[in-house]
Design a protein around this motif. Structure first.
Motif, PDB file in Angstrom:
ATOM      1  N   LEU A 182       0.832  -1.208   0.000  1.00  0.00           N
ATOM      2  CA  LEU A 182       0.000   0.000   0.000  1.00  0.00           C
ATOM      3  C   LEU A 182       0.865   1.257   0.000  1.00  0.00           C
ATOM      4  N   TYR A 183       1.975   1.204   0.712  1.00  0.00           N
ATOM      5  CA  TYR A 183       2.906   2.336   0.752  1.00  0.00           C
ATOM      6  C   TYR A 183       3.453   2.620  -0.645  1.00  0.00           C
ATOM      7  N   GLU A 184       3.784   1.559  -1.375  1.00  0.00           N
ATOM      8  CA  GLU A 184       4.295   1.724  -2.739  1.00  0.00           C
ATOM      9  C   GLU A 184       3.211   2.245  -3.685  1.00  0.00           C
ATOM     10  N   LYS A 185       1.943   2.063  -3.297  1.00  0.00           N
ATOM     11  CA  LYS A 185       0.812   2.572  -4.089  1.00  0.00           C
ATOM     12  C   LYS A 185       0.392   3.975  -3.659  1.00  0.00           C
ATOM     13  N   GLY A 186       1.056   4.523  -2.649  1.00  0.00           N
ATOM     14  CA  GLY A 186       0.777   5.893  -2.245  1.00  0.00           C
ATOM     15  C   GLY A 186       0.087   6.059  -0.905  1.00  0.00           C
ATOM     16  N   VAL A 187      -0.239   4.962  -0.201  1.00  0.00           N
ATOM     17  CA  VAL A 187      -0.867   5.048   1.123  1.00  0.00           C
ATOM     18  C   VAL A 187       0.224   5.225   2.172  1.00  0.00           C
ATOM     19  N   SER A 188       0.132   6.265   2.979  1.00  0.00           N
ATOM     20  CA  SER A 188       1.193   6.560   3.949  1.00  0.00           C
ATOM     21  C   SER A 188       1.225   5.551   5.094  1.00  0.00           C
ATOM     22  N   LEU A 189       2.381   5.473   5.728  1.00  0.00           N
ATOM     23  CA  LEU A 189       2.551   4.607   6.892  1.00  0.00           C
ATOM     24  C   LEU A 189       1.599   5.035   8.004  1.00  0.00           C
TER      25      LEU A 189
END
Length: 505
Positions: A182-189
């Motif tokens: 998800l992080y690589e898709k733009g969702v922040s940690l």
């Protein structure tokens, strides 16, 4: 069919408790063991990046040395994994004395606090990862501990359910892989951990409506009820219930011969012989502790050094490292598929009637020998595979690791529930996990030795592989113990037949 008792309403509640417990273990309880995937995200966000330094190699070119950063990430996991196990002892006493609801409320508080700390942290506050991961780890193991009693609701599948829950605990490490993707898709940690924190409302609802206030006894009384409902529920104290059941058993038993004296816990229903002290001082407990500790140390060192090991074998190629990290995290999800096989191994005798004069506990112990032996063998193969510095072979290592890990923790909980009284389960489970946590601290000297060898883990891996051989003592001891019981029973039969034959004359 599952061995539940009572009306169809009870059956539905039992199954709902089972299913929601599985979901809880699968999605939340053991997320900390997906640490390798989360490290990839944390490095990208710059956590501990101030520990990296520029160095000049032999060719005069500048490169970045982040060995101190890797060391701190390994230390975060070391502290979290230690707290995960060590605090299981006081938590076990809390669980045994104050019951399920109090323990789960503590778990919800710790888990919520840990996820919120990660959500609110940043690279300037990297040190917050130490308490955050520890809170998440301890909260997760409490979810697992309170869920394992659900196996008591399904008599003939008790060990299978315990191992399935432990397999789900292992598989939950895939959550950090999902966070990475998800992080690589733009969702922040931050968004991901705020969502995990909000999910604690689900745990609270389940605590109130689908779990007992005290404990689930074994075997289940006919009129047993639990959870909040319109009807009045019965409250059971496990210690009182078991003591009463054992007293009734003692009165109904014809005491024609003395119980077998062994140097381990007696396979009797005598409450005095089954005291907490006698359990802890038994050879069963000692060799089980050694069995768990050496294999757990091997797993912790592997997980804690996975990222630097992959970097070394992939020549610092981030694309290759990401590919192997994803493969490792994905294989962790398969733990829930591997664990039931161990439970089926331990429950395989329950479909057949017991042999004459053989107690249920003895039959369970005999059935556990194969499981203990297979787990030890799996760890040896995993350790050998992890020691060979060949990158494509690590796919095999990942498979062996998740297979062994699911067998290890499921077998650990199932053996304690088999070999010792249910009223001591929380304390004994907590004690064995706490003592194994002390042994797991040896991973930090292993990290230091690994660093002294310029990051080459070969010699440390060889030492740990040799240590895993100690795990084979436990199944051998249980096998010899069961054989001694069978021999004693045969001698008793022969003596009884001789006495009867003599009396005829």
């Amino acid at each position: 069919m599952l061995g539940y008792k009572g009306s169809s309403g009870k059956a539905v509640r039992y199954k709902l408790t089972l299913a929601t417990g599985l979901l809880e273990c699968l999605c939340f309880a053991g997320v900390v063991f997906g640490w390798a995937a989360l490290v990839f995200v944390l490095k990208t966000d710059g956590y501990f990046s101030d520990l990296c330094s520029n160095v000049t190699d032999a060719g005069g070119e500048f490169s970045s040395d982040c060995s101190l950063q890797d060391e701190h990430f390994s230390l975060v996991f070391t502290v979290a994994s230690f707290m995960n196990n060590f605090l299981t002892l006081p938590n076990g006493f809390l669980y045994d004395h104050f019951g399920t609801m109090a323990t789960r409320l503590l778990a919800i508080f710790l888990y919520t606090t840990g996820t919120l700390i990660v959500a609110l942290s940043n690279k300037a506050l990297s040190v917050l990862l130490f308490p955050a991961l520890s809170f998440i780890a301890v909260g997760g193991i409490l979810f697992l501990m309170t869920n394992m009693q659900v196996g008591n609701l399904f008599d003939s599948h008790r060990s299978t359910i315990i191992t399935v829950y432990n397999g789900a605990f292992d598989s939950s490490s895939v959550i950090f892989l999902i966070i990475k993707v998800l992080y690589e898709k733009g969702v922040s940690l931050r968004s991901s951990f705020l969502f995990l924190s909000a999910c604690n409302l689900i745990h609270l609802v389940r605590t109130l409506f689908l779990m007992p206030k005290s404990h689930i006894p074994y075997p289940i009384p006919q009129d047993y009820q639990y959870g909040m409902s319109c009807a009045k529920s019965n409250s059971y104290n496990v210690e009182e219930y078991e003591a009463k059941r054992e007293a009734n058993s003692d009165r109904s038993r014809v005491a024609e011969e003395e119980p077998l004296e062994t140097d381990s816990i007696k396979l009797t229903d005598n409450p005095e012989k089954d005291s907490f002290r006698s359990c802890v001082l038994s050879w069963f407990f000692l060799w089980h502790l050694v069995w768990l500790s050496v294999m757990q140390l091997r797993h912790y060192f592997f997980i804690g050094t996975l990222n630097p090991m992959l970097n070394r074998l992939a020549n610092q190629d981030p694309v290759t490292v990401s590919e192997y990290t994803n493969a490792f995290a994905f294989t962790q999800f398969c733990g829930v598929l591997c664990a039931p096989w161990n439970g089926l191994l331990m429950d395989r005798h329950k479909r057949k009637p017991l042999d004459p004069d053989v107690s249920e506990r003895e039959a369970d112990l005999r059935s556990s020998v194969l499981s203990l032996l297979l787990t030890s063998l799996q760890c040896l193969l995993f350790s050998i595979s992890a020691s060979i510095p060949f990158l494509p072979l690590q796919y095999v290592t990942f498979i062996l690791q998740v297979l062994n890990r699911s067998f290890l923790y499921g077998g650990n909980a199932a053996f304690i529930s088999i070999a010792f009284p249910a009223r001591h389960f929380g304390k004994l489970y907590g004690l064995v996990m706490s003592l194994s946590a002390v042994v797991s601290l040896l991973q930090y000297p292993c990290f230091a030795l690994n660093k002294a060898l310029e990051g080459d883990p070969l010699y440390v891996n060889i030492i740990l592989t040799i240590l895993t051989l100690l795990a084979f003592i436990h199944p051998v001891y249980v096998f010899l113990h069961c054989r001694e019981l069978a021999k004693h029973r045969e001698n008793s039969r022969t003596l009884e037949a001789s006495i009867q034959e003599t009396s005829m004359y």
